[in-house]
Scaffold this motif. Sequence first.
Motif, PDB file in Angstrom:
ATOM      1  N   ARG A  40      49.536  23.074  32.863  1.00 39.35           N
ATOM      2  CA  ARG A  40      49.965  23.576  34.113  1.00 39.35           C
ATOM      3  C   ARG A  40      49.984  24.986  33.930  1.00 39.35           C
ATOM      4  N   LEU A  41      49.202  25.789  34.851  1.00 34.39           N
ATOM      5  CA  LEU A  41      49.327  27.213  34.589  1.00 34.39           C
ATOM      6  C   LEU A  41      49.416  27.931  36.200  1.00 34.39           C
ATOM      7  N   ASP A  42      49.711  29.177  35.948  1.00 30.15           N
ATOM      8  CA  ASP A  42      49.910  30.041  37.282  1.00 30.15           C
ATOM      9  C   ASP A  42      48.663  30.573  37.190  1.00 30.15           C
ATOM     10  N   ARG A  43      47.944  30.195  38.624  1.00 27.77           N
ATOM     11  CA  ARG A  43      46.622  30.849  38.622  1.00 27.77           C
ATOM     12  C   ARG A  43      46.364  32.229  38.957  1.00 27.77           C
ATOM     13  N   THR A  44      47.757  32.979  38.908  1.00 26.35           N
ATOM     14  CA  THR A  44      47.741  34.316  38.999  1.00 26.35           C
ATOM     15  C   THR A  44      48.017  35.161  37.781  1.00 26.35           C
ATOM     16  N   SER A  45      47.940  34.414  36.660  1.00 23.58           N
ATOM     17  CA  SER A  45      48.434  34.880  35.336  1.00 23.58           C
ATOM     18  C   SER A  45      47.503  35.307  34.400  1.00 23.58           C
ATOM     19  N   GLU A  46      47.664  36.017  33.528  1.00 28.92           N
ATOM     20  CA  GLU A  46      46.607  36.639  32.489  1.00 28.92           C
ATOM     21  C   GLU A  46      46.365  35.043  31.635  1.00 28.92           C
TER      22      GLU A  46
END
Length: 146
Positions: A40-46
């Motif tokens: 699970r990732l934040d699509r706005t993150s590095e």
Amino acid sequence: MRRTFATMDRLVGEVGQALAQARFSIKLATAVVDRSSYVRLDRTSENFRDYLKLWSHRRAESGSGGMHWEAAITVTDHWRQSAEIGLGVAIEWPNGEGGDLAFVEFWTNGQGMTLPGEERNFQRALVSSIVRLEEAGTVKSAKPRA
């Protein structure tokens, strides 16, 4: 991949503006899940950018591959009741057309389309999903139906 999510952000925003009188807040969630690894990732993150770079590098070495993601659109009504509309997003690489081509499926109604290309179908499927949520009583429009 990022272009696909940017397109979906824009389309969701346009539907939100069109439904302003109903007083719905509609937003594509920033959290996404890679179905192959359940990361699970934040699509706005590095981290998301790094993840995509690593994936691209691996696919360039193998010459093919795809990504399958879970995403969600959150619908909130004027009573602050919220519901999620689940999305499946599949991107195959290479797609033969020299750019991102994604297949997006709305889990609430089974409607699927490719992006870019079928943007109006995406918006129609989103509205259809919101209508279903409204009919089920999950969210309520501020504007009475005619």
